[in-house]
Scaffold this motif. Structure first.
Motif, PDB file in Angstrom:
ATOM      1  N   GLY A 217      -7.136  10.968 -34.424  1.00 35.93           N
ATOM      2  CA  GLY A 217      -5.750  11.147 -34.829  1.00 35.93           C
ATOM      3  C   GLY A 217      -4.783  10.726 -33.735  1.00 35.93           C
ATOM      4  N   PHE A 218      -3.624  10.230 -34.157  1.00 35.35           N
ATOM      5  CA  PHE A 218      -2.608   9.761 -33.217  1.00 35.35           C
ATOM      6  C   PHE A 218      -1.677  10.905 -32.849  1.00 35.35           C
ATOM      7  CE2 PHE A 218       1.641   8.018 -32.414  1.00 35.35           C
ATOM      8  CZ  PHE A 218       1.368   7.098 -31.413  1.00 35.35           C
ATOM      9  N   THR A 219      -1.318  10.999 -31.580  1.00 35.86           N
ATOM     10  CA  THR A 219      -0.335  11.974 -31.124  1.00 35.86           C
ATOM     11  C   THR A 219       0.768  11.236 -30.376  1.00 35.86           C
ATOM     12  OG1 THR A 219      -1.602  12.366 -29.081  1.00 35.86           O
ATOM     13  CG2 THR A 219      -1.982  13.870 -30.941  1.00 35.86           C
ATOM     14  N   TRP A 220       2.002  11.684 -30.599  1.00 35.46           N
ATOM     15  CA  TRP A 220       3.133  11.063 -29.913  1.00 35.46           C
ATOM     16  C   TRP A 220       3.068  11.358 -28.415  1.00 35.46           C
ATOM     17  CZ3 TRP A 220       5.894   7.568 -32.324  1.00 35.46           C
ATOM     18  CH2 TRP A 220       6.054   7.631 -33.708  1.00 35.46           C
ATOM     19  N   ASP A 221       3.501  10.400 -27.627  1.00 37.20           N
ATOM     20  CA  ASP A 221       3.520  10.549 -26.170  1.00 37.20           C
ATOM     21  C   ASP A 221       4.780   9.877 -25.643  1.00 37.20           C
ATOM     22  OD1 ASP A 221       2.962  10.859 -23.491  1.00 37.20           O
ATOM     23  OD2 ASP A 221       1.617   9.135 -23.405  1.00 37.20           O
TER      24      ASP A 221
ATOM     25  N   ARG B  77       1.333   2.225 -27.129  1.00 34.73           N
ATOM     26  CA  ARG B  77       0.547   3.299 -27.751  1.00 34.73           C
ATOM     27  C   ARG B  77       0.105   2.893 -29.152  1.00 34.73           C
ATOM     28  NH1 ARG B  77      -1.767   7.322 -27.219  1.00 34.73           N
ATOM     29  NH2 ARG B  77      -0.515   8.933 -28.232  1.00 34.73           N
ATOM     30  N   PHE B  78       1.012   2.270 -29.916  1.00 31.88           N
ATOM     31  CA  PHE B  78       0.660   1.804 -31.259  1.00 31.88           C
ATOM     32  C   PHE B  78      -0.467   0.769 -31.200  1.00 31.88           C
ATOM     33  CE2 PHE B  78       5.132   2.701 -33.219  1.00 31.88           C
ATOM     34  CZ  PHE B  78       4.805   4.037 -33.345  1.00 31.88           C
ATOM     35  N   GLU B  79      -0.328  -0.167 -30.273  1.00 29.99           N
ATOM     36  CA  GLU B  79      -1.338  -1.232 -30.161  1.00 29.99           C
ATOM     37  C   GLU B  79      -2.680  -0.669 -29.715  1.00 29.99           C
ATOM     38  OE1 GLU B  79       0.530  -3.992 -27.530  1.00 29.99           O
ATOM     39  OE2 GLU B  79       1.577  -5.055 -29.156  1.00 29.99           O
ATOM     40  N   ASP B  80      -2.662   0.286 -28.781  1.00 28.78           N
ATOM     41  CA  ASP B  80      -3.908   0.903 -28.322  1.00 28.78           C
ATOM     42  C   ASP B  80      -4.599   1.659 -29.453  1.00 28.78           C
ATOM     43  OD1 ASP B  80      -3.469  -0.095 -25.797  1.00 28.78           O
ATOM     44  OD2 ASP B  80      -2.665   1.777 -24.973  1.00 28.78           O
ATOM     45  N   ALA B  81      -3.796   2.218 -30.374  1.00 27.82           N
ATOM     46  CA  ALA B  81      -4.351   2.967 -31.502  1.00 27.82           C
ATOM     47  C   ALA B  81      -4.862   2.049 -32.607  1.00 27.82           C
ATOM     48  CB  ALA B  81      -3.296   3.918 -32.064  1.00 27.82           C
ATOM     49  N   GLY B  82      -4.589   0.745 -32.494  1.00 29.60           N
ATOM     50  CA  GLY B  82      -5.042  -0.201 -33.504  1.00 29.60           C
ATOM     51  C   GLY B  82      -4.187  -0.222 -34.753  1.00 29.60           C
ATOM     52  N   PHE B  83      -2.915   0.205 -34.652  1.00 29.16           N
ATOM     53  CA  PHE B  83      -2.028   0.242 -35.814  1.00 29.16           C
ATOM     54  C   PHE B  83      -1.513  -1.154 -36.142  1.00 29.16           C
ATOM     55  CE2 PHE B  83      -0.594   4.869 -34.853  1.00 29.16           C
ATOM     56  CZ  PHE B  83      -1.853   5.320 -35.237  1.00 29.16           C
ATOM     57  N   TYR B  84      -1.139  -1.331 -37.416  1.00 27.10           N
ATOM     58  CA  TYR B  84      -0.523  -2.582 -37.844  1.00 27.10           C
ATOM     59  C   TYR B  84       0.963  -2.539 -37.518  1.00 27.10           C
ATOM     60  CZ  TYR B  84       1.677  -5.999 -40.929  1.00 27.10           C
ATOM     61  OH  TYR B  84       2.441  -7.024 -41.421  1.00 27.10           O
ATOM     62  N   LEU B  85       1.442  -3.585 -36.841  1.00 27.42           N
ATOM     63  CA  LEU B  85       2.861  -3.732 -36.526  1.00 27.42           C
ATOM     64  C   LEU B  85       3.396  -4.941 -37.289  1.00 27.42           C
ATOM     65  CD1 LEU B  85       2.745  -3.135 -32.669  1.00 27.42           C
ATOM     66  CD2 LEU B  85       3.774  -1.636 -34.365  1.00 27.42           C
ATOM     67  N   PRO B  86       4.371  -4.742 -38.178  1.00 26.77           N
ATOM     68  CA  PRO B  86       4.873  -5.860 -38.975  1.00 26.77           C
ATOM     69  C   PRO B  86       5.597  -6.883 -38.113  1.00 26.77           C
ATOM     70  CG  PRO B  86       6.270  -3.942 -39.259  1.00 26.77           C
ATOM     71  CD  PRO B  86       5.083  -3.483 -38.473  1.00 26.77           C
ATOM     72  N   PRO B  87       5.551  -8.157 -38.484  1.00 28.70           N
ATOM     73  CA  PRO B  87       6.301  -9.175 -37.743  1.00 28.70           C
ATOM     74  C   PRO B  87       7.794  -8.931 -37.885  1.00 28.70           C
ATOM     75  CG  PRO B  87       5.395 -10.089 -39.761  1.00 28.70           C
ATOM     76  CD  PRO B  87       4.789  -8.729 -39.604  1.00 28.70           C
ATOM     77  N   ASP B  88       8.562  -9.506 -36.965  1.00 28.17           N
ATOM     78  CA  ASP B  88      10.007  -9.278 -36.957  1.00 28.17           C
ATOM     79  C   ASP B  88      10.653  -9.596 -38.302  1.00 28.17           C
ATOM     80  OD1 ASP B  88       9.790  -8.525 -34.347  1.00 28.17           O
ATOM     81  OD2 ASP B  88      10.483 -10.423 -33.506  1.00 28.17           O
ATOM     82  N   ALA B  89      10.191 -10.635 -38.978  1.00 30.94           N
ATOM     83  CA  ALA B  89      10.809 -11.055 -40.237  1.00 30.94           C
ATOM     84  C   ALA B  89      10.646 -10.025 -41.341  1.00 30.94           C
ATOM     85  CB  ALA B  89      10.211 -12.387 -40.688  1.00 30.94           C
ATOM     86  N   HIS B  90       9.681  -9.110 -41.200  1.00 33.09           N
ATOM     87  CA  HIS B  90       9.407  -8.122 -42.247  1.00 33.09           C
ATOM     88  C   HIS B  90       9.949  -6.743 -41.900  1.00 33.09           C
ATOM     89  CE1 HIS B  90       5.746 -10.671 -43.714  1.00 33.09           C
ATOM     90  NE2 HIS B  90       6.922 -11.237 -43.959  1.00 33.09           N
ATOM     91  N   ARG B  91      10.685  -6.633 -40.804  1.00 28.73           N
ATOM     92  CA  ARG B  91      11.203  -5.335 -40.387  1.00 28.73           C
ATOM     93  C   ARG B  91      12.617  -5.133 -40.929  1.00 28.73           C
ATOM     94  NH1 ARG B  91       9.381  -5.587 -33.994  1.00 28.73           N
ATOM     95  NH2 ARG B  91       7.140  -5.846 -34.401  1.00 28.73           N
ATOM     96  N   THR B  92      12.876  -3.913 -41.412  1.00 27.17           N
ATOM     97  CA  THR B  92      14.208  -3.559 -41.906  1.00 27.17           C
ATOM     98  C   THR B  92      14.974  -2.860 -40.799  1.00 27.17           C
ATOM     99  OG1 THR B  92      13.422  -3.320 -44.163  1.00 27.17           O
ATOM    100  CG2 THR B  92      15.492  -2.234 -43.616  1.00 27.17           C
TER     101      THR B  92
END
Length: 253
Positions: A26-30, A72-87
């Motif tokens: 599980g992911f925890t905020w840091d 932290r997101f990248e270390d957890a292996g999460f998907y990060l949307p490309p800039d063009a898909h961010r609101t």
């Protein structure tokens, strides 16, 4: 530290919650250099998604916090949307990442403060527990996109983005709410019987605005903060009212 309605509404767009799944831990905020933290109790829903919020005050600069949380997101292996898909709802830095195994999204918003601290609003969305969203409780300006609706402690919130001049959007609600029987008590505040609707229009970037509507009972809004929230630490108690003056001859037999 208080979580303002503006930021609560913003993070409700992504929602929050908890879920269990097999696989990655599980992911925890840091957040670095935390000075203070506020948890918003209870479970809310944004477009049918379970919601939970948290806000922390950090002594670190926004750019340092942003890079730290992205790592932290990248270390957890999460998907990060490309800039063009961010609101981008507001000018402040914000980012959402997705845990594709648990279907939980994690969002942070960074608000620089005049004293050099940074308010970090955190949200988690359990997308696997989404329910069918209810129809919008208020009209949406033609062409509105990214429409989101949330329910929180008796108040309903509707948010969306639209390409239009702020005054055009305000004129739209001036007509629509008046036709629905609401009366404008002050700029952006409308009343009808026991209901209150607040409308806020804020520029996001050239030609584009975010629209936030909040609907609740007028009785809740009318309560004084001391009555609605209870006595605050360090608050000075009001002086007792003076006793009424005795009438001439009172107490004589």
């Amino acid at each position: 530290m208080q979580l303002s309605a503006r930021w609560a509404v913003l993070v409700l767009v992504w929602g929050a919650g908890s879920a269990s799944a097999q696989g990655r831990p599980g992911f925890t905020w840091d957040v670095p250099r935390v000075l203070e933290a506020v948890d918003v109790p209870g479970v809310m829903r944004a477009d049918g998604i379970p919601v939970k919020l948290r806000s922390v005050l950090s002594a670190e600069k926004p750019e340092v916090i942003l890079q730290h949380l992205v790592d932290r997101f990248e270390d957890a292996g999460f998907y990060l949307p490309p800039d063009a898909h961010r609101t981008q709802w507001l000018a402040e830095p914000q980012l959402t990442a997705l845990d594709t195994e648990r279907l939980i999204s994690y969002t942070f918003v960074l608000q620089p403060n005049p004293d050099g601290t940074t308010t970090v609003v955190l949200g988690e969305a359990n997308l696997s527990q989404a329910r069918r969203a209810q129809p919008a409780f208020a009209p949406v300006y033609p062409g509105g996109t990214d429409v989101m609706q949330s329910d929180m402690e008796g108040a309903r919130t509707l948010t969306y983005l639209v390409t239009a001049a702020p005054e055009k959007v305000r004129d739209f609600y001036l007509k629509e709410l008046a036709a629905a029987g609401f009366t404008e008590a002050s700029t952006g505040e409308w009343l009808r019987g026991g209901e209150e609707v607040r409308v806020a229009v804020r520029p996001v970037k050239a030609g584009r605005v975010s629209v936030i509507l909040m609907r609740r009972t007028a009785g809740e809004a009318a309560l004084e903060p001391a009555l609605r929230e209870g006595a605050q630490p360090g608050a000075t108690a009001p002086a007792p009212a003076p006793a009424p003056a005795a009438k001439p001859g009172a107490g004589k037999r």
